[in-house]
Design an enzyme around this catalytic site. Structure first.
Site, short mmCIF file in Angstrom:
data_model
loop_
_atom_site.label_atom_id
_atom_site.label_comp_id
_atom_site.label_asym_id
_atom_site.label_seq_id
_atom_site.Cartn_x
_atom_site.Cartn_y
_atom_site.Cartn_z
N GLY A 257 0.50 -1.21 0.42
CA GLY A 257 -0.23 0.34 0.18
C GLY A 257 0.84 1.75 -0.25
N SER A 258 0.84 2.32 0.91
CA SER A 258 0.76 3.39 0.62
C SER A 258 2.32 3.40 1.20
CB SER A 258 -0.60 4.62 1.33
OG SER A 258 -1.14 4.83 0.81
N THR A 259 3.19 3.11 1.42
CA THR A 259 4.23 2.66 2.25
C THR A 259 5.00 2.99 1.07
OG1 THR A 259 4.53 0.61 1.82
CG2 THR A 259 4.28 0.95 4.18
#
Length: 554
Positions: A257-259
């Protein structure tokens, strides 16, 4: 004549006595040799070398032990009664029916206990059954029980390394030339215990399927802690199932995801696509590309143009996708390859999974991989990438071996120093003002990024299951360590305020781990210093007449 005969008889008697003494002495010498604590492994070589942590604490040892076996066909007493006595003395091994089954096997020999104490041997010997025999041998003992089990691994019944560093270091551990010299791992038992404790407690409370945690030295790649949950006990590996034995840090791949957004941002800055932090990107409405629509987290959309810091603070998929589109497929792939996302993680372990790399890099692929969808890597991949992003731009392979002082590896440059400096500022802002606020540990100046992605499954994504990750580093004014916590499929419970996003599940875990271990790692908490954000703070938007927006998105 009589005197001579008596003298001859006396001489013969003395010779016979001397011969008997010689035989007895030889037998005693043989028994003494056989009865000594075994110094050879079950393979007949030198005893397997010990494994210690970076501070000298024992993690795996070779010890002298007793094995208890039985020749079923030589038993003289009542097998039922003997089985009951054995069950009373060894309740952890089996019950009366189990022992009875061993005593009635149609075999010439079978083991009853392969790691028995001298006291237990004495008690069983007192049964007086000649069919029960004892054998002195070496055994592998993991004195810390489940601690660092996946990093250590375990042995097969014939004494071979079957996982972890036991397998990776097999040749070294059984080398007679190395006998007596323990192998020092990079693991710090204190930090390992803290991560296992905090992540395990959170996983239990949130009823998650699995979890992973890493603490890594950003300048050497040394893995200070490697946690995969659920755990197993290498002393009793036969009781572990497939899920327990799997190392989620190196063997499981996830869409994180957003990592990935900071990585995409670092690529844009490093390739010169983004040179001005005040440059804004349209996030007013969902982005439509062909038949695909990219939208921001529902309920937390900003619905306005966002500059670079705001894109990460509010974790905008739309703005990130627009930036990735400008970077393009070739340069995005190049950055991912430089970080090792196209191959198995670089670490000594044999148990490693290959990432899921897109087969075709369409325009939408570039956009979605920038926020961690459509590409799957291990948590260890993410740790090495974040280390390079904050340490000045140098990528190091991960290692589970302690690196002697002065022998630090050079690594290879993947980002410019100026890019790394900027990313440290941006990651710090995410913790101060964005999705990572629950990951802050007072005095430790943590920077990081949350990521929540739907669990990929056959035919699509599970709408009610998330992989939640918080990737962080500290202290951001002079980074020393990367800390990553990941949880697979946590449930909505009171412990996470009925939210399964990373901000509520794993960010608090990182905060507690850093608070417990920061000083142990030589980072003294200090509230008076922080990374300089004076050039970025003026760019942060505040709604007219309101305090700065503190909405948590992913």
């Amino acid at each position: 004549m009589l005197l001579a005969t008596q003298h001859m008889r006396l001489m013969m008697l003395m010779l016979l006595f001397a011969a008997a003494v010689t035989v007895v002495a030889a037998r005693l010498s043989w028994l003494a040799i056989e009865g000594r604590p075994a110094r050879a492994s079950i393979l007949g070589a030198a005893p397997r070398g010990d494994i210690i942590d970076r501070n000298g604490e024992p993690l795996a040892r070779t010890i002298d032990a007793w094995a208890i076996g039985v020749h079923p066909d030589r038993l003289l007493g009542d097998r039922g009664a003997i089985a009951q006595r054995l069950a009373d003395l060894m309740p952890d091994t089996g019950d009366q029916p189990w022992f009875y089954a061993q005593l009635t096997k149609k075999v010439s020999f079978t083991y009853l206990n392969r790691r028995a104490s001298p006291a237990l041997v004495e008690a069983i010997n007192a049964i007086g059954e000649p069919g029960i025999v004892f054998e002195r041998q070496t055994q592998r003992l993991y004195p810390q029980s489940t601690l660092a089990a996946h990093a250590l691994g375990y042995l097969s019944t014939d004494g071979r390394g079957m996982g972890g560093m036991e397998r990776a270091l097999e040749a070294r551990l059984i080398d007679p030339a190395q006998s007596g010299a323990p192998v020092a791992l990079s693991i710090d038992s204190r930090v390992q215990a803290a991560m296992e404790s905090e992540l395990g407690r959170a996983m239990g409370e949130m009823q998650a399927k699995g979890a992973a945690g890493i603490v890594m030295d950003v300048h050497t790649g040394e893995v200070i802690a490697m946690v995969s949950l659920p755990l197993f006990n290498p002393n009793r590996v036969g009781m572990a199932g497939t899920e327990e034995l799997r190392n989620n840090v190196t063997q499981s791949v996830y869409e994180l995801g957003s990592t990935f957004k900071p990585i995409a941002m670092a690529a844009a800055i490093d390739y010169g696509v983004v040179t001005d932090m005040s440059r804004r990107f349209d996030a007013t409405v969902p982005l439509k590309v062909g038949g695909f629509t990219i939208h921001d987290d529902r309920g937390h959309e900003q619905k306005r143009w966002l500059n670079i810091p705001e894109t990460l603070i509010y974790s905008s998929n739309i703005a990130t996708a627009r930036i990735a589109d400008m970077v393009g497929a070739a340069r995005m792939q190049d950055m991912f390859r430089k970080l090792g996302f196209d191959r198995k993680p670089d670490v000594e372990l044999v148990e490693k999974a290959r990432p899921l790399w897109p087969g075709f890099w369409a325009r939408t692929t570039v956009m979605t991989t920038a926020y961690g969808h459509g590409i799957a890597v291990t948590p260890l991949h993410l740790a090495t990438a974040y280390a390079a992003m904050v340490n000045g731009g140098i990528w190091h392979p991960a290692t589970l071996l302690k690196i002697p002082q002065g022998a630090e590896p050079k690594g290879r440059r993947v980002l410019q120093q100026s890019t790394s400096d900027r990313m440290r500022q941006l990651l710090r802002l995410v913790v101060l003002d964005g999705t990572g606020r629950k990951g802050e540990a007072p005095g430790y100046r943590i920077g990081g990024k949350t990521g929540t992605a739907e669990v990929a499954q056959r035919g699509g994504y599970a709408k009610n299951a998330n992989v939640s990750t918080f990737a962080s580093a500290f202290p951001m004014d002079a980074p020393r360590y990367v800390v990553i916590a990941m949880m697979d499929s946590p449930k909505r419970v009171q412990a996470n305020s009925f939210q399964t996003t990373a901000a509520y599940t794993v960010a608090p875990v990182v905060s507690r781990v850093v608070s417990r271990t920061g000083a142990l790692l030589g980072v003294i908490p200090d509230d008076r210093h922080d990374i300089d954000l004076s050039d970025l703070n003026p760019l942060l938007w505040k709604a007219p007449g309101k305090k700065e927006d503190k909405g948590i998105a992913e």
